[in-house]
Write a protein that holds these residues in place. Sequence first.
Motif, PDB file in Angstrom:
ATOM      1  N   PRO A 100       0.832  -1.203   0.000  1.00 52.11           N
ATOM      2  CA  PRO A 100       0.000   0.000   0.000  1.00 52.11           C
ATOM      3  C   PRO A 100       0.872   1.260   0.000  1.00 52.11           C
ATOM      4  N   ALA A 101       0.368   2.320  -0.650  1.00 54.07           N
ATOM      5  CA  ALA A 101       1.130   3.568  -0.749  1.00 54.07           C
ATOM      6  C   ALA A 101       1.244   4.249   0.610  1.00 54.07           C
ATOM      7  N   ASN A 102       0.169   4.214   1.375  1.00 55.38           N
ATOM      8  CA  ASN A 102       0.223   4.842   2.698  1.00 55.38           C
ATOM      9  C   ASN A 102       0.483   3.779   3.761  1.00 55.38           C
ATOM     10  N   ASN A 103       1.526   3.996   4.560  1.00 49.69           N
ATOM     11  CA  ASN A 103       1.897   3.125   5.666  1.00 49.69           C
ATOM     12  C   ASN A 103       2.153   1.668   5.239  1.00 49.69           C
ATOM     13  N   PRO A 104       3.099   1.450   4.326  1.00 51.70           N
ATOM     14  CA  PRO A 104       3.409   0.067   3.935  1.00 51.70           C
ATOM     15  C   PRO A 104       4.191  -0.634   5.037  1.00 51.70           C
ATOM     16  N   PRO A 105       4.126  -1.969   5.111  1.00 51.43           N
ATOM     17  CA  PRO A 105       4.924  -2.697   6.098  1.00 51.43           C
ATOM     18  C   PRO A 105       6.412  -2.518   5.801  1.00 51.43           C
ATOM     19  N   ASN A 106       7.219  -2.414   6.853  1.00 52.55           N
ATOM     20  CA  ASN A 106       8.653  -2.218   6.624  1.00 52.55           C
ATOM     21  C   ASN A 106       9.314  -3.526   6.179  1.00 52.55           C
ATOM     22  N   LEU A 107      10.541  -3.403   5.721  1.00 52.46           N
ATOM     23  CA  LEU A 107      11.257  -4.546   5.158  1.00 52.46           C
ATOM     24  C   LEU A 107      11.468  -5.651   6.194  1.00 52.46           C
ATOM     25  N   SER A 108      11.754  -5.281   7.432  1.00 51.37           N
ATOM     26  CA  SER A 108      11.994  -6.325   8.439  1.00 51.37           C
ATOM     27  C   SER A 108      10.728  -7.138   8.708  1.00 51.37           C
ATOM     28  N   ARG A 109       9.551  -6.504   8.673  1.00 55.86           N
ATOM     29  CA  ARG A 109       8.305  -7.242   8.858  1.00 55.86           C
ATOM     30  C   ARG A 109       8.065  -8.183   7.673  1.00 55.86           C
ATOM     31  N   LEU A 110       8.357  -7.707   6.473  1.00 55.79           N
ATOM     32  CA  LEU A 110       8.182  -8.552   5.288  1.00 55.79           C
ATOM     33  C   LEU A 110       9.148  -9.735   5.308  1.00 55.79           C
ATOM     34  N   GLN A 111      10.395  -9.483   5.727  1.00 56.29           N
ATOM     35  CA  GLN A 111      11.362 -10.578   5.796  1.00 56.29           C
ATOM     36  C   GLN A 111      10.995 -11.570   6.902  1.00 56.29           C
ATOM     37  N   THR A 112      10.464 -11.066   8.016  1.00 56.29           N
ATOM     38  CA  THR A 112       9.995 -11.953   9.075  1.00 56.29           C
ATOM     39  C   THR A 112       8.863 -12.830   8.563  1.00 56.29           C
ATOM     40  N   ALA A 113       7.935 -12.216   7.838  1.00 59.59           N
ATOM     41  CA  ALA A 113       6.829 -12.975   7.255  1.00 59.59           C
ATOM     42  C   ALA A 113       7.355 -14.028   6.285  1.00 59.59           C
ATOM     43  N   TRP A 114       8.366 -13.676   5.522  1.00 56.94           N
ATOM     44  CA  TRP A 114       8.951 -14.624   4.568  1.00 56.94           C
ATOM     45  C   TRP A 114       9.551 -15.831   5.292  1.00 56.94           C
ATOM     46  N   VAL A 115      10.334 -15.562   6.341  1.00 56.66           N
ATOM     47  CA  VAL A 115      10.961 -16.661   7.084  1.00 56.66           C
ATOM     48  C   VAL A 115       9.882 -17.549   7.704  1.00 56.66           C
ATOM     49  N   LEU A 116       8.849 -16.935   8.271  1.00 60.44           N
ATOM     50  CA  LEU A 116       7.767 -17.729   8.864  1.00 60.44           C
ATOM     51  C   LEU A 116       7.006 -18.510   7.794  1.00 60.44           C
ATOM     52  N   ALA A 117       6.828 -17.916   6.631  1.00 65.39           N
ATOM     53  CA  ALA A 117       6.150 -18.620   5.543  1.00 65.39           C
ATOM     54  C   ALA A 117       6.988 -19.809   5.060  1.00 65.39           C
ATOM     55  N   THR A 118       8.306 -19.643   5.030  1.00 66.89           N
ATOM     56  CA  THR A 118       9.163 -20.769   4.620  1.00 66.89           C
ATOM     57  C   THR A 118       9.170 -21.882   5.658  1.00 66.89           C
ATOM     58  N   HIS A 119       8.710 -21.564   6.867  1.00 66.19           N
ATOM     59  CA  HIS A 119       8.592 -22.582   7.907  1.00 66.19           C
ATOM     60  C   HIS A 119       7.175 -23.127   8.014  1.00 66.19           C
ATOM     61  N   ARG A 128      -2.981 -12.261   9.954  1.00 63.77           N
ATOM     62  CA  ARG A 128      -3.524 -12.034  11.292  1.00 63.77           C
ATOM     63  C   ARG A 128      -2.446 -11.624  12.302  1.00 63.77           C
ATOM     64  N   HIS A 129      -1.308 -12.319  12.291  1.00 64.52           N
ATOM     65  CA  HIS A 129      -0.306 -12.098  13.323  1.00 64.52           C
ATOM     66  C   HIS A 129       0.694 -10.989  12.997  1.00 64.52           C
ATOM     67  N   LEU A 130       0.923 -10.720  11.741  1.00 65.73           N
ATOM     68  CA  LEU A 130       1.894  -9.685  11.382  1.00 65.73           C
ATOM     69  C   LEU A 130       1.239  -8.439  10.797  1.00 65.73           C
ATOM     70  N   GLY A 131      -0.072  -8.458  10.653  1.00 62.38           N
ATOM     71  CA  GLY A 131      -0.783  -7.283  10.162  1.00 62.38           C
ATOM     72  C   GLY A 131      -0.473  -6.945   8.719  1.00 62.38           C
ATOM     73  N   LEU A 132      -0.223  -7.959   7.909  1.00 59.15           N
ATOM     74  CA  LEU A 132       0.078  -7.725   6.505  1.00 59.15           C
ATOM     75  C   LEU A 132      -1.200  -7.670   5.691  1.00 59.15           C
ATOM     76  N   PRO A 133      -1.199  -6.904   4.603  1.00 62.91           N
ATOM     77  CA  PRO A 133      -2.345  -6.959   3.687  1.00 62.91           C
ATOM     78  C   PRO A 133      -2.496  -8.378   3.129  1.00 62.91           C
ATOM     79  N   GLY A 134      -3.720  -8.759   2.821  1.00 64.69           N
ATOM     80  CA  GLY A 134      -4.004 -10.123   2.372  1.00 64.69           C
ATOM     81  C   GLY A 134      -3.241 -10.538   1.134  1.00 64.69           C
ATOM     82  N   ASN A 135      -3.159  -9.650   0.143  1.00 65.95           N
ATOM     83  CA  ASN A 135      -2.474 -10.020  -1.101  1.00 65.95           C
ATOM     84  C   ASN A 135      -0.969 -10.193  -0.874  1.00 65.95           C
ATOM     85  N   VAL A 136      -0.381  -9.403   0.031  1.00 62.64           N
ATOM     86  CA  VAL A 136       1.042  -9.539   0.337  1.00 62.64           C
ATOM     87  C   VAL A 136       1.288 -10.867   1.066  1.00 62.64           C
TER      88      VAL A 136
END
Length: 153
Positions: A100-119, A128-136
């Motif tokens: 999203p253009a306004n208030n996007p998640p920072n890189l560390s949150r996205l990388q955390t989500a990536w590591v958790l997704a790979t697990h 739900r737990h990281l507050g990410l947009p659904g499509n992301v």
Amino acid sequence: MRAVPRPQTVEGLAALAAIAVILVAAVAIGLSPVRDRPLVAIGFLAVAVAAGGVLGAVVHARRARTRRVSQEHAGDAVGAWFSAPTLDGFPAEALAPLLPANNPPNLSRLQTAWVLATHGHDAVWLERHLGLPGNVARLLADTAHRRGASPMW
């Protein structure tokens, strides 16, 4: 790796020592002559205060050492979770247009989500737990699944 004693054990020993000092003081005061009881009580009070000060200093030093060691190990863990192999395949280019253009998640949150997704965490969990947009969250979970993430359960 050296085992660090639990703080509860130290606190429990301190409580037992305090109870023992109180019991010894009560017996000593009760057995002393009436005219000497105030002097005996003051002596035991002084010893108890000195012992409490020493015990407090020891507990403080132990907790400071434990805190320092745990912070050193925490730095090692962060490096292991966010190393080049764990971030391999992170879809940074595909994520850019979805943020999203306004208030996007920072890189560390996205990388955390990536590591958790790979697990094995799915998109709903990431959302739900990281507050990410659904499509992301879906993109990260789907990409991790195609990469061969291990299921959590």
